[in-house]
Design a protein around this motif. Structure first.
Motif, PDB file in Angstrom:
ATOM      1  N   GLY A  64      58.712 -64.746   4.136  1.00 34.24           N
ATOM      2  CA  GLY A  64      58.720 -63.902   5.251  1.00 34.24           C
ATOM      3  C   GLY A  64      59.786 -62.587   5.281  1.00 34.24           C
ATOM      4  O   GLY A  64      59.077 -61.059   5.743  1.00 34.24           O
ATOM      5  N   GLU A  65      60.759 -62.230   4.641  1.00 37.32           N
ATOM      6  CA  GLU A  65      61.322 -61.078   4.495  1.00 37.32           C
ATOM      7  C   GLU A  65      61.029 -60.474   2.841  1.00 37.32           C
ATOM      8  O   GLU A  65      60.764 -60.933   1.820  1.00 37.32           O
ATOM      9  N   LEU A  66      60.369 -59.089   3.330  1.00 40.80           N
ATOM     10  CA  LEU A  66      60.213 -58.144   2.392  1.00 40.80           C
ATOM     11  C   LEU A  66      61.414 -58.069   0.923  1.00 40.80           C
ATOM     12  O   LEU A  66      62.470 -57.903   1.522  1.00 40.80           O
ATOM     13  N   LYS A  67      61.162 -58.456  -0.286  1.00 39.00           N
ATOM     14  CA  LYS A  67      62.254 -58.236  -1.439  1.00 39.00           C
ATOM     15  C   LYS A  67      62.038 -56.579  -2.595  1.00 39.00           C
ATOM     16  O   LYS A  67      62.593 -56.638  -2.602  1.00 39.00           O
ATOM     17  N   SER A  68      60.233 -57.052  -2.178  1.00 38.57           N
ATOM     18  CA  SER A  68      60.692 -55.877  -3.393  1.00 38.57           C
ATOM     19  C   SER A  68      59.271 -55.113  -3.129  1.00 38.57           C
ATOM     20  O   SER A  68      58.297 -55.485  -2.797  1.00 38.57           O
ATOM     21  N   TYR A  69      59.327 -53.906  -3.623  1.00 35.76           N
ATOM     22  CA  TYR A  69      57.450 -53.329  -4.045  1.00 35.76           C
ATOM     23  C   TYR A  69      58.177 -51.473  -4.382  1.00 35.76           C
ATOM     24  O   TYR A  69      59.117 -51.455  -5.261  1.00 35.76           O
ATOM     25  N   LYS A  70      56.598 -51.940  -5.178  1.00 32.31           N
ATOM     26  CA  LYS A  70      56.212 -51.198  -5.744  1.00 32.31           C
ATOM     27  C   LYS A  70      54.592 -50.103  -5.867  1.00 32.31           C
ATOM     28  O   LYS A  70      54.509 -50.539  -5.209  1.00 32.31           O
ATOM     29  N   SER A  71      55.257 -49.397  -6.492  1.00 31.21           N
ATOM     30  CA  SER A  71      54.032 -48.440  -5.870  1.00 31.21           C
ATOM     31  C   SER A  71      52.583 -48.476  -7.072  1.00 31.21           C
ATOM     32  O   SER A  71      53.118 -48.511  -8.385  1.00 31.21           O
ATOM     33  N   LEU A  72      51.440 -48.923  -7.077  1.00 31.01           N
ATOM     34  CA  LEU A  72      50.495 -48.977  -7.398  1.00 31.01           C
ATOM     35  C   LEU A  72      48.983 -48.222  -6.299  1.00 31.01           C
ATOM     36  O   LEU A  72      49.048 -48.761  -5.327  1.00 31.01           O
ATOM     37  N   THR A  73      48.524 -48.336  -7.621  1.00 31.78           N
ATOM     38  CA  THR A  73      46.805 -47.510  -6.683  1.00 31.78           C
ATOM     39  C   THR A  73      45.758 -47.776  -7.557  1.00 31.78           C
ATOM     40  O   THR A  73      46.286 -48.154  -8.117  1.00 31.78           O
ATOM     41  N   GLY A  74      44.487 -48.371  -6.868  1.00 33.12           N
ATOM     42  CA  GLY A  74      43.463 -48.154  -7.567  1.00 33.12           C
ATOM     43  C   GLY A  74      42.615 -49.743  -7.350  1.00 33.12           C
ATOM     44  O   GLY A  74      43.612 -50.878  -6.769  1.00 33.12           O
ATOM     45  N   ASN A  75      41.487 -50.104  -7.946  1.00 33.06           N
ATOM     46  CA  ASN A  75      41.121 -51.259  -7.176  1.00 33.06           C
ATOM     47  C   ASN A  75      41.929 -52.200  -8.138  1.00 33.06           C
ATOM     48  O   ASN A  75      41.890 -51.992  -9.615  1.00 33.06           O
ATOM     49  N   ILE A  76      42.151 -53.653  -7.730  1.00 34.60           N
ATOM     50  CA  ILE A  76      42.266 -54.717  -8.508  1.00 34.60           C
ATOM     51  C   ILE A  76      41.018 -55.291  -9.826  1.00 34.60           C
ATOM     52  O   ILE A  76      39.996 -55.472  -9.666  1.00 34.60           O
ATOM     53  N   LEU A  77      42.075 -55.537 -10.735  1.00 33.85           N
ATOM     54  CA  LEU A  77      40.364 -55.690 -11.475  1.00 33.85           C
ATOM     55  C   LEU A  77      40.492 -57.130 -11.728  1.00 33.85           C
ATOM     56  O   LEU A  77      41.072 -57.654 -11.150  1.00 33.85           O
ATOM     57  N   ASN A  78      39.074 -56.783 -11.804  1.00 41.91           N
ATOM     58  CA  ASN A  78      38.692 -58.582 -12.202  1.00 41.91           C
ATOM     59  C   ASN A  78      37.713 -58.785 -13.470  1.00 41.91           C
ATOM     60  O   ASN A  78      37.637 -58.482 -14.229  1.00 41.91           O
TER      61      ASN A  78
END
Length: 105
Positions: A78-92
Motif C-alpha cells: 500500500g505504500e508508493l515505492k517509485s514512479y516514472k513518467s510515461l504517456t500513451g496507450n498500453i500496447l496490446n
C-alpha cells in the motif's frame, strides 16, 4: 500478493508476454535476484521499468503496478515505492497473460 523465497535470475510474477519483448504490454518480475522486484509498462511512446524496492523474503507482501496515462507507479503493501513518467496507450497483443511462470531459456 507474493511470498518470495530466495531466488536468482528472472522470474515472472505476472506478464502479458511477447517473445520479442517489443510488444510486452506489462510485467511484474524479479530483478537481478536477491529481494528486488520490478514492474514494467509499455506504450506506443516507449516503456518504463519501475522498482518495488526490497520485498521481504518469507513474508506475504502486496505488490501493485499502476498506470494512469501519465505515470507508472509501484506500491509495496500500500505504500508508493517509485514512479516514472510515461504517456500513451498500453500496447496490446494476442498473447495470454502468464501468472508465476519462470522464463525459459
Amino acid at each position: 500478493y507474493v511470498k518470495p523465497e530466495p531466488w536468482t535470475g528472472y522470474i515472472r510474477i505476472v506478464e502479458k508476454f511477447n517473445n520479442t519483448h517489443t510488444l510486452t504490454p506489462f510485467s511484474l518480475y524479479t530483478h537481478t535476484g536477491g529481494t528486488n522486484m520490478r514492474g514494467r509498462v509499455a506504450t506506443e511512446n516507449g516503456n518504463q521499468s519501475v522498482d518495488f524496492g526490497v520485498v521481504p523474503i518469507g513474508q506475504w507482501s502486496q505488490l501493485a503496478l499502476t498506470y494512469d496515462g501519465a505515470r507508472v507507479r509501484t506500491y509495496l503493501n500500500g505504500e508508493l515505492k517509485s514512479y516514472k513518467s510515461l504517456t500513451g496507450n498500453i500496447l496490446n497483443n494476442t498473447e495470454p497473460i502468464y501468472l508465476a511462470k519462470r522464463k525459459s531459456t
